[in-house]
Design an enzyme around this catalytic site. Structure first.
Site, PDB file in Angstrom:
ATOM      1  N   HIS A 135       1.001  -1.369   0.058  1.00 57.27           N
ATOM      2  CA  HIS A 135      -0.256  -0.157  -0.261  1.00 57.27           C
ATOM      3  C   HIS A 135       0.571   1.746  -0.060  1.00 57.27           C
ATOM      4  CE1 HIS A 135      -2.435  -3.143   1.709  1.00 57.27           C
ATOM      5  NE2 HIS A 135      -3.580  -2.581   1.603  1.00 57.27           N
ATOM      6  N   CYS A 156       2.452  -1.394  -3.963  1.00 56.22           N
ATOM      7  CA  CYS A 156       2.831  -1.498  -5.711  1.00 56.22           C
ATOM      8  C   CYS A 156       2.455  -0.452  -7.435  1.00 56.22           C
ATOM      9  CB  CYS A 156       0.674  -1.329  -5.773  1.00 56.22           C
ATOM     10  SG  CYS A 156      -0.314  -1.636  -7.357  1.00 56.22           S
ATOM     11  N   GLU A 159      -2.711   3.457   2.057  1.00 58.51           N
ATOM     12  CA  GLU A 159      -2.388   4.030   0.822  1.00 58.51           C
ATOM     13  C   GLU A 159      -2.521   5.227   1.095  1.00 58.51           C
ATOM     14  OE1 GLU A 159      -4.385   3.875  -3.220  1.00 58.51           O
ATOM     15  OE2 GLU A 159      -4.539   1.700  -2.735  1.00 58.51           O
ATOM     16  N   CYS A 182      -7.265   0.847  -9.799  1.00 56.38           N
ATOM     17  CA  CYS A 182      -6.164   0.169 -10.835  1.00 56.38           C
ATOM     18  C   CYS A 182      -7.048  -0.753 -12.008  1.00 56.38           C
ATOM     19  CB  CYS A 182      -5.383  -1.047 -10.101  1.00 56.38           C
ATOM     20  SG  CYS A 182      -5.688  -2.102  -8.887  1.00 56.38           S
ATOM     21  N   THR A 198      -6.778   3.692  -5.289  1.00 56.59           N
ATOM     22  CA  THR A 198      -6.436   2.680  -6.297  1.00 56.59           C
ATOM     23  C   THR A 198      -8.097   1.288  -6.891  1.00 56.59           C
ATOM     24  OG1 THR A 198      -5.152   0.422  -4.919  1.00 56.59           O
ATOM     25  CG2 THR A 198      -4.281   2.646  -6.328  1.00 56.59           C
ATOM     26  N   HIS A 205      -7.126   3.912   5.611  1.00 53.75           N
ATOM     27  CA  HIS A 205      -6.574   2.889   4.973  1.00 53.75           C
ATOM     28  C   HIS A 205      -5.246   3.479   4.454  1.00 53.75           C
ATOM     29  CE1 HIS A 205      -5.370   0.399   1.431  1.00 53.75           C
ATOM     30  NE2 HIS A 205      -6.711  -0.024   1.350  1.00 53.75           N
ATOM     31  N   SER A 247      -6.333  -9.921  -3.071  1.00 53.92           N
ATOM     32  CA  SER A 247      -5.268 -10.146  -1.855  1.00 53.92           C
ATOM     33  C   SER A 247      -5.739 -11.596  -1.913  1.00 53.92           C
ATOM     34  CB  SER A 247      -4.632  -9.591  -1.356  1.00 53.92           C
ATOM     35  OG  SER A 247      -6.006  -8.866  -0.722  1.00 53.92           O
TER      36      SER A 247
END
Length: 285
Positions: free
Chosen positions: A79, A101, A131, A195, A167, A129, A267
Site C-alpha cells: 500500500h 504496488c 494507501e 487500478c 486504487t 487506509h 490479495s
C-alpha cells in the site's frame, strides 16, 4: 440436501492482481536470501493467510521502526510507505525492500503533481487506509479525503480542483461524484487512479452476481478491495457471504438448486480459494 444439484460458477477474474503478485514474490525472494533478519512493516497485503505464511518462514511483523534492529531488512507494505518512514529507515541503515504496488506509486506521483501546481486535492478513499495515509504524508496532508456525495457538497468554491481515487475503490461510485465536483470549481482535473485489475474484477463480479443465488467472496476482512466486491454483490440483492477461509462456510447458506458464485479479492491467494471450492464440492455435492 440434494448435493448434486448445486452448481458452482467461478468469476473469471480471481487470484493475485499484478501489484500483489509482484509484492509477494519480492518478499519471498528477500526472505530466502536473508531469513532471520527480515522485518515487515505491517501487513504486506491485507490477507491473514499470506501473513501467516511469511511468519512461518521467519519474517517478523512490526508496527513501527523502533522494533527493527539496525542494519536489518525491512519490507514495506504494498500500500506504500510514507517519505518520513522511509527517511527514518535509511537513518537506521536498514535495507529497504519497497514492495509498493506500481498503481499506488502512480497515485502518489499524481498527488505530488497536483500539490506542486496549487490544486485543491480531493481523494475518493477511506481516511484510515494505509494507501491514503501514505499519499497524505507525501503531500503534507493537503487534501480532502471523501467517501460520499454529501462530503463534496460541503466543499467551498475552489479555483481549481484535482480529483483522484484510492486504487481499490468502486469505479461506479467514483463516477457518481463528478457532477458534484463540477459545481465547486471552474477547472476540474480528473485522474482515474482506480487500478485496471480492480475495475475488471468489479465488473466480472457484478455480472456473476446477476446470475446466481448465492455469492461467496473470499479474502481478508481488512481488505478494502475484497470488501468492495461484497458490497457490489449485496447491492444486487443476492445473498452474499464474505469469508476468509473454507472453515467459515455454513451448511444452512445453501438450498438444493442453488447456483453459487465465487469471487475473490486481489490479495487472496489461489490456494485459499481452492480450499473453499474443494470443501464445497466435497461436502455439498
Amino acid at each position: 440436501m440434494e448435493k448434486s444439484k448445486l452448481k458452482i460458477i467461478l468469476s473469471p477474474k480471481m487470484g493475485f492482481c499484478f501489484g500483489v503478485k509482484k509484492s509477494v514474490n519480492l518478499a519471498k525472494d528477500t526472505i530466502k536470501k536473508r531469513k532471520n533478519d527480515v522485518y515487515m512493516l505491517g501487513s504486506i497485503i491485507n490477507n491473514p493467510q499470506v501473513i501467516e505464511y511469511f511468519k512461518k518462514r521467519g519474517a517478523k511483523i512490526v508496527n513501527n521502526l523502533g522494533e527493527v534492529p539496525e542494519e536489518s531488512v525491512i519490507i514495506t507494505r504494498a500500500h506504500g510507505i510514507s517519505p518520513l518512514l522511509l527517511h527514518q529507515a535509511y537513518q537506521k541503515r536498514l535495507s529497504v525492500i519497497d514492495t509498493t504496488c506500481p498503481y499506488v506509486k502512480k497515485v502518489q506521483e499524481i498527488a505530488g503533481y497536483l500539490y506542486k501546481n496549487g490544486y485543491f486535492i480531493v481523494i475518493f478513499g477511506d481516511k484510515k487506509h494505509p494507501e491514503i495515509l501514505s499519499v497524505l504524508d507525501l503531500i503534507q496532508n493537503n487534501a480532502l479525503v471523501v467517501s460520499s456525495f454529501y462530503e463534496i457538497e460541503k466543499i467551498k468554491q475552489q479555483k481549481k480542483i484535482g480529483f483522484i481515487s484510492q486504487t481499490t475503490k468502486n469505479i461506479y461510485d467514483f463516477k457518481k461524484l463528478l457532477p458534484a465536483l463540477l459545481n465547486k470549481t471552474e477547472e476540474l482535473r480528473i485522474f482515474n487512479t482506480i487500478c485496471k485489475a480492480t475495475i475488471e474484477r468489479q465488473k466480472s463480479t457484478l455480472e456473476l452476481a446477476k446470475k446466481v443465488d448465492v455469492m461467496i467472496v473470499i479474502g481478508g476482512k481488512e481488505s478494502a478491495n475484497t470488501s468492495r466486491l461484497a458490497e457490489i454483490c449485496k447491492k444486487q440483492g443476492v445473498k452474499t457471504y464474505h469469508i476468509e477461509t473454507e472453515n467459515q462456510i455454513k451448511y444452512e447458506w445453501f438450498h438444493p438448486d442453488d447456483r453459487i458464485g465465487i469471487t475473490s479479492g486481489a490479495s487472496t491467494p489461489n490456494w485459499v480459494t481452492n480450499k473453499v471450492i474443494n470443501k464445497l464440492k466435497k461436502e455439498y455435492f
